[in-house]
Design a protein around this motif. Structure first.
Motif, PDB file in Angstrom:
ATOM      1  N   HIS A   1       0.585  -1.371   0.262  1.00 53.58           N
ATOM      2  CA  HIS A   1       0.064  -0.408   0.017  1.00 53.58           C
ATOM      3  C   HIS A   1       1.227   1.138   0.000  1.00 53.58           C
ATOM      4  O   HIS A   1       1.412   1.571   1.168  1.00 53.58           O
ATOM      5  CB  HIS A   1      -1.354   0.230   1.331  1.00 53.58           C
ATOM      6  CG  HIS A   1      -1.903   1.372   1.452  1.00 53.58           C
ATOM      7  ND1 HIS A   1      -1.585   1.707   2.554  1.00 53.58           N
ATOM      8  CD2 HIS A   1      -2.527   1.605   0.457  1.00 53.58           C
ATOM      9  CE1 HIS A   1      -2.792   2.754   2.209  1.00 53.58           C
ATOM     10  NE2 HIS A   1      -3.168   2.759   1.185  1.00 53.58           N
ATOM     11  N   ASN A   2       0.839   2.212  -0.761  1.00 51.03           N
ATOM     12  CA  ASN A   2       1.604   3.114  -1.288  1.00 51.03           C
ATOM     13  C   ASN A   2       3.273   3.141  -0.556  1.00 51.03           C
ATOM     14  O   ASN A   2       3.701   3.169  -0.590  1.00 51.03           O
ATOM     15  CB  ASN A   2       1.360   4.420  -0.380  1.00 51.03           C
ATOM     16  CG  ASN A   2      -0.254   4.827  -1.200  1.00 51.03           C
ATOM     17  OD1 ASN A   2      -0.492   4.855  -1.655  1.00 51.03           O
ATOM     18  ND2 ASN A   2      -0.910   4.918   0.443  1.00 51.03           N
TER      19      ASN A   2
ATOM     20  N   ASP B   1      -4.272   6.481  -4.091  1.00 52.09           N
ATOM     21  CA  ASP B   1      -3.756   4.846  -2.827  1.00 52.09           C
ATOM     22  C   ASP B   1      -3.509   4.869  -4.592  1.00 52.09           C
ATOM     23  O   ASP B   1      -4.042   3.911  -5.274  1.00 52.09           O
ATOM     24  CB  ASP B   1      -4.399   4.742  -2.030  1.00 52.09           C
ATOM     25  CG  ASP B   1      -4.686   4.958  -1.186  1.00 52.09           C
ATOM     26  OD1 ASP B   1      -4.097   6.699  -0.457  1.00 52.09           O
ATOM     27  OD2 ASP B   1      -5.039   4.309   0.288  1.00 52.09           O
TER      28      ASP B   1
END
Length: 65
Positions: free
Chosen positions: A35-36, A54
């Protein structure tokens, strides 16, 4: 809201990483989730809410020989 999943733009409702994995019908025990640009441990997926813009990468383990 719009996020990027594995390089593809997707429109989703407000949800957590865990909810996204369930909605997609994926087996969590075979996934690594980024995630990111940060790998998120499976035990934290339910606490991470996705936000506009995101970037998520779903990596699946595949067995073979």
């Amino acid at each position: 809201m719009q996020i990027t999943i594995n390089g593809q733009l997707e429109r989703i409702a407000q949800e957590t990483l865990e909810e996204m994995v369930r909605r997609k019908g994926l087996a969590p025990e075979h996934l690594v989730l980024e995630h990111n640009r940060e790998v998120v441990p499976r035990e934290r997926w339910a606490q991470v809410a996705l936000q506009e813009g995101d970037v998520v990468e779903l990596l699946r383990f595949v067995g073979g020989g």
